[in-house]
Design a protein around this motif. Structure first.
Motif, PDB file in Angstrom:
ATOM      1  N   GLN A 141     -61.684 -35.050  23.773  1.00 29.73           N
ATOM      2  CA  GLN A 141     -62.953 -34.616  23.184  1.00 29.73           C
ATOM      3  C   GLN A 141     -63.347 -33.251  23.738  1.00 29.73           C
ATOM      4  O   GLN A 141     -63.759 -32.356  22.998  1.00 29.73           O
ATOM      5  CB  GLN A 141     -64.034 -35.651  23.451  1.00 29.73           C
ATOM      6  CG  GLN A 141     -63.790 -36.951  22.684  1.00 29.73           C
ATOM      7  CD  GLN A 141     -64.749 -38.059  23.070  1.00 29.73           C
ATOM      8  OE1 GLN A 141     -65.703 -37.847  23.803  1.00 29.73           O
ATOM      9  NE2 GLN A 141     -64.489 -39.258  22.573  1.00 29.73           N
ATOM     10  N   LYS A 142     -63.203 -33.092  25.058  1.00 26.39           N
ATOM     11  CA  LYS A 142     -63.576 -31.806  25.663  1.00 26.39           C
ATOM     12  C   LYS A 142     -62.643 -30.682  25.213  1.00 26.39           C
ATOM     13  O   LYS A 142     -63.100 -29.595  24.847  1.00 26.39           O
ATOM     14  CB  LYS A 142     -63.540 -31.901  27.197  1.00 26.39           C
ATOM     15  CG  LYS A 142     -64.639 -32.769  27.800  1.00 26.39           C
ATOM     16  CD  LYS A 142     -65.999 -32.107  27.677  1.00 26.39           C
ATOM     17  CE  LYS A 142     -67.058 -32.917  28.432  1.00 26.39           C
ATOM     18  NZ  LYS A 142     -68.421 -32.449  28.115  1.00 26.39           N
ATOM     19  N   THR A 143     -61.333 -30.927  25.274  1.00 30.24           N
ATOM     20  CA  THR A 143     -60.410 -29.829  24.983  1.00 30.24           C
ATOM     21  C   THR A 143     -60.372 -29.479  23.496  1.00 30.24           C
ATOM     22  O   THR A 143     -60.061 -28.350  23.141  1.00 30.24           O
ATOM     23  CB  THR A 143     -58.972 -30.113  25.463  1.00 30.24           C
ATOM     24  OG1 THR A 143     -58.464 -31.239  24.766  1.00 30.24           O
ATOM     25  CG2 THR A 143     -58.935 -30.370  26.950  1.00 30.24           C
ATOM     26  N   SER A 144     -60.699 -30.454  22.643  1.00 23.46           N
ATOM     27  CA  SER A 144     -60.696 -30.160  21.205  1.00 23.46           C
ATOM     28  C   SER A 144     -62.056 -29.665  20.757  1.00 23.46           C
ATOM     29  O   SER A 144     -62.193 -29.050  19.700  1.00 23.46           O
ATOM     30  CB  SER A 144     -60.324 -31.410  20.399  1.00 23.46           C
ATOM     31  OG  SER A 144     -61.346 -32.389  20.501  1.00 23.46           O
ATOM     32  N   GLY A 145     -63.090 -29.964  21.550  1.00 26.14           N
ATOM     33  CA  GLY A 145     -64.439 -29.607  21.123  1.00 26.14           C
ATOM     34  C   GLY A 145     -64.947 -30.495  20.014  1.00 26.14           C
ATOM     35  O   GLY A 145     -65.968 -30.203  19.391  1.00 26.14           O
ATOM     36  N   THR A 146     -64.257 -31.626  19.765  1.00 26.73           N
ATOM     37  CA  THR A 146     -64.706 -32.537  18.723  1.00 26.73           C
ATOM     38  C   THR A 146     -64.379 -33.969  19.134  1.00 26.73           C
ATOM     39  O   THR A 146     -64.195 -34.240  20.310  1.00 26.73           O
ATOM     40  CB  THR A 146     -64.122 -32.119  17.347  1.00 26.73           C
ATOM     41  OG1 THR A 146     -64.637 -32.987  16.355  1.00 26.73           O
ATOM     42  CG2 THR A 146     -62.613 -32.159  17.334  1.00 26.73           C
ATOM     43  N   GLY A 147     -64.364 -34.908  18.185  1.00 27.68           N
ATOM     44  CA  GLY A 147     -64.318 -36.311  18.548  1.00 27.68           C
ATOM     45  C   GLY A 147     -62.994 -36.838  19.057  1.00 27.68           C
ATOM     46  O   GLY A 147     -62.938 -37.836  19.752  1.00 27.68           O
ATOM     47  N   SER A 148     -61.918 -36.180  18.686  1.00 29.69           N
ATOM     48  CA  SER A 148     -60.596 -36.683  19.057  1.00 29.69           C
ATOM     49  C   SER A 148     -59.567 -35.585  18.872  1.00 29.69           C
ATOM     50  O   SER A 148     -59.859 -34.549  18.282  1.00 29.69           O
ATOM     51  CB  SER A 148     -60.212 -37.879  18.185  1.00 29.69           C
ATOM     52  OG  SER A 148     -60.119 -37.484  16.829  1.00 29.69           O
ATOM     53  N   SER A 149     -58.362 -35.847  19.376  1.00 36.08           N
ATOM     54  CA  SER A 149     -57.235 -34.986  19.022  1.00 36.08           C
ATOM     55  C   SER A 149     -56.295 -35.817  18.166  1.00 36.08           C
ATOM     56  O   SER A 149     -56.223 -37.034  18.324  1.00 36.08           O
ATOM     57  CB  SER A 149     -56.508 -34.477  20.267  1.00 36.08           C
ATOM     58  OG  SER A 149     -55.860 -35.548  20.939  1.00 36.08           O
ATOM     59  N   VAL A 150     -55.616 -35.176  17.218  1.00 39.63           N
ATOM     60  CA  VAL A 150     -54.650 -35.860  16.367  1.00 39.63           C
ATOM     61  C   VAL A 150     -53.296 -35.244  16.674  1.00 39.63           C
ATOM     62  O   VAL A 150     -53.149 -34.013  16.674  1.00 39.63           O
ATOM     63  CB  VAL A 150     -55.008 -35.706  14.875  1.00 39.63           C
ATOM     64  CG1 VAL A 150     -53.953 -36.387  14.004  1.00 39.63           C
ATOM     65  CG2 VAL A 150     -56.385 -36.283  14.596  1.00 39.63           C
TER      66      VAL A 150
END
Ligand SMILES: [Zn+2]
Ligand SMILES: [Zn+2]
Length: 137
Positions: free
Chosen positions: A34-43
């Protein structure tokens, strides 16, 4: 028929190839993603390291103790900040490549969601996919 998958960061400084087919993607809802993507998840596409090659540039590396307790190495572009892939320090033979950095992922779809216990309430999780509260076994 072998087709090479290509990808890279936003600014183009980092480019890579994946020399194996990828169809299923995995979404990770851990707090670090969440932190590294700046959003809810990484895909991500989970692949073997032997199938991955950096063809341009040198990613920067950030080592973090993951929610699982293991050290995860996160590789990203030092110029534009795009996350590109990550790797467990203890098992570098597997790579987790950010699906959004792949040039053409039109034939891929999310088949699993992990770390759903820390998923943001506003994150969409397709109920038809496999869901795991933490790490896959
Ligand atoms: Zn970049
Ligand atoms: Zn994660």
């Amino acid at each position: 028929m072998t087709s090479t998958i290509t990808g890279g960061c936003l600014c183009g400084a980092i480019r890579y190839t994946i020399s194996a087919p990828v169809s299923g993607l995995r979404a990770c809802h851990c707090t670090h993603c969440q932190k590294t993507s700046g959003t809810g998840s990484s895909v991500n596409a989970v692949i073997l390291g032997k199938d991955f090659a950096i063809t341009q540039g040198t990613p920067k590396r950030y080592a973090a103790k993951a929610d699982s307790g293991r050290t995860l190495l996160r590789f990203f572009c030092g110029d534009c900040g795009s996350p590109v892939y990550s790797q467990r320090e203890a098992s570098p033979e597997r790579l987790v490549v950010r699906a959004g950095s792949i040039d053409d992922s039109s034939a891929m779809k999310i088949v699993a969601n992990i770390w759903t216990k820390s998923a943001r309430p506003w994150s969409h999780i397709d109920p038809g996919t496999e869901q795991l509260p933490g790490n896959p076994a």
